[in-house]
Enzyme design. Structure first.
Site, mmCIF file in Angstrom:
data_model
loop_
_atom_site.group_PDB
_atom_site.id
_atom_site.type_symbol
_atom_site.label_atom_id
_atom_site.label_comp_id
_atom_site.label_asym_id
_atom_site.label_seq_id
_atom_site.Cartn_x
_atom_site.Cartn_y
_atom_site.Cartn_z
ATOM 1 N N ARG A 37 0.820 -1.220 0.000
ATOM 2 C CA ARG A 37 0.000 0.000 0.000
ATOM 3 C C ARG A 37 0.852 1.268 0.000
ATOM 4 O O ARG A 37 0.447 2.291 -0.572
ATOM 5 C CB ARG A 37 -0.942 -0.010 1.212
ATOM 6 C CG ARG A 37 -1.967 1.141 1.214
ATOM 7 C CD ARG A 37 -2.909 1.022 2.398
ATOM 8 N NE ARG A 37 -4.015 1.966 2.320
ATOM 9 C CZ ARG A 37 -4.224 2.964 3.181
ATOM 10 N NH1 ARG A 37 -3.388 3.143 4.201
ATOM 11 N NH2 ARG A 37 -5.256 3.783 3.049
ATOM 12 N N ILE A 63 -7.309 7.690 -0.998
ATOM 13 C CA ILE A 63 -7.170 6.230 -1.003
ATOM 14 C C ILE A 63 -8.001 5.736 0.179
ATOM 15 O O ILE A 63 -7.878 6.243 1.294
ATOM 16 C CB ILE A 63 -5.693 5.801 -0.874
ATOM 17 C CG1 ILE A 63 -5.553 4.274 -0.963
ATOM 18 C CG2 ILE A 63 -5.034 6.342 0.373
ATOM 19 C CD1 ILE A 63 -4.088 3.808 -1.007
ATOM 20 N N SER A 64 -8.916 4.809 -0.067
ATOM 21 C CA SER A 64 -9.808 4.330 0.993
ATOM 22 C C SER A 64 -9.016 3.666 2.108
ATOM 23 O O SER A 64 -7.922 3.134 1.891
ATOM 24 C CB SER A 64 -10.818 3.322 0.431
ATOM 25 O OG SER A 64 -11.698 3.946 -0.480
ATOM 26 N N GLN A 65 -9.591 3.679 3.320
ATOM 27 C CA GLN A 65 -8.928 2.980 4.409
ATOM 28 C C GLN A 65 -8.935 1.484 4.117
ATOM 29 O O GLN A 65 -9.855 0.964 3.466
ATOM 30 C CB GLN A 65 -9.605 3.290 5.741
ATOM 31 C CG GLN A 65 -10.951 2.644 5.960
ATOM 32 C CD GLN A 65 -11.520 2.971 7.324
ATOM 33 O OE1 GLN A 65 -12.305 3.893 7.462
ATOM 34 N NE2 GLN A 65 -11.136 2.204 8.319
ATOM 35 N N PRO A 66 -7.919 0.758 4.547
ATOM 36 C CA PRO A 66 -7.819 -0.674 4.236
ATOM 37 C C PRO A 66 -9.062 -1.476 4.638
ATOM 38 O O PRO A 66 -9.449 -2.397 3.914
ATOM 39 C CB PRO A 66 -6.584 -1.104 5.020
ATOM 40 C CG PRO A 66 -5.718 0.116 5.030
ATOM 41 C CD PRO A 66 -6.688 1.256 5.192
#
Length: 213
Positions: A37, A63-66
């Site tokens: 990431r 970027i979306s959270q994991p």
């Protein structure tokens, strides 16, 4: 492009955190453990890349959270060779996770800056989606339809009819939907005219932008 044992250790810690939050799909967890990431973020964020947080990536996008990436991927129940349409390529991180899961990924991005960056980055990392496109996510990719699954990584006030039409019978569409608050929504196509709807709680996303021209 650095991907060290330290980064792997941080990814392993992230996987354990996602498991504690209820992610159970072993293939999704393995993909999170493998995809670097930190390489999808500005280098100034490298030390924070494996925190379960969203970060800015330019063009007013994130970027979306994991957890969100893992949760949306888990809802799709992806199998190898599934043909998947991704609305909102963004940084390319979700794209990479889908590819790692063995999917044939068709992705569309409306921010030209991000589209250009991702078109360069993904091949450098050995990640090869079937098709990257610059365009309006509301319209999908009708020339490549139908799809086994569609994943939307931005919030829409309602589910675009064009995307519903591009889903195979039995296919799944995951999309954040809402006017004021977004609800993670899973739509399953039962036949030509009927869809089964499941809601999975509140979520936060940048808005899905429509080209009005």
């Amino acid at each position: 492009m650095r991907n060290t044992a330290k980064h792997q250790g941080l990814r392993n810690q992230l996987v354990a955190q996602l498991q504690s939050k209820g992610i159970t799909d072993a293939a999704v967890l393995a993909a999170i453990a493998k995809v670097p990431r930190h390489l999808f973020l500005n280098s100034s964020f490298e030390d924070y890349a494996y925190q379960d947080k969203a970060f800015p990536i330019g063009a007013d996008q994130t970027i979306s959270q994991p957890y969100t990436v893992a949760f949306q991927s888990q809802l799709l129940a992806i199998e190898p060779d599934h043909k998947i349409l991704e609305i909102g390529t963004g940084s390319g991180y979700q794209t990479a996770i889908l590819c790692e899961l063995g999917a044939k990924v068709y992705s569309i991005e409306r921010q030209n800056e991000l589209f250009k960056q991702t078109s360069i980055l993904l091949p450098k990392l050995g990640i090869r989606p079937k098709h990257l496109s610059f365009g309006d996510g509301y319209k999908g990719l009708p020339n490549h339809a139908p799809f086994d699954s569609i994943i939307v990584t931005a919030g829409a006030p309602s589910i675009p009819q064009a995307l519903m039409a591009q889903l195979k019978i039995g296919g799944k569409l995951v999309i954040p939907v809402g006017e004021t608050q977004l609800i993670m929504t899973l739509l399953i196509r039962k036949n030509e005219t009927q869809f089964e709807k499941h809601e999975h709680g509140e979520c936060r996303f940048v808005p899905l932008l429509e080209d009005k021209n």
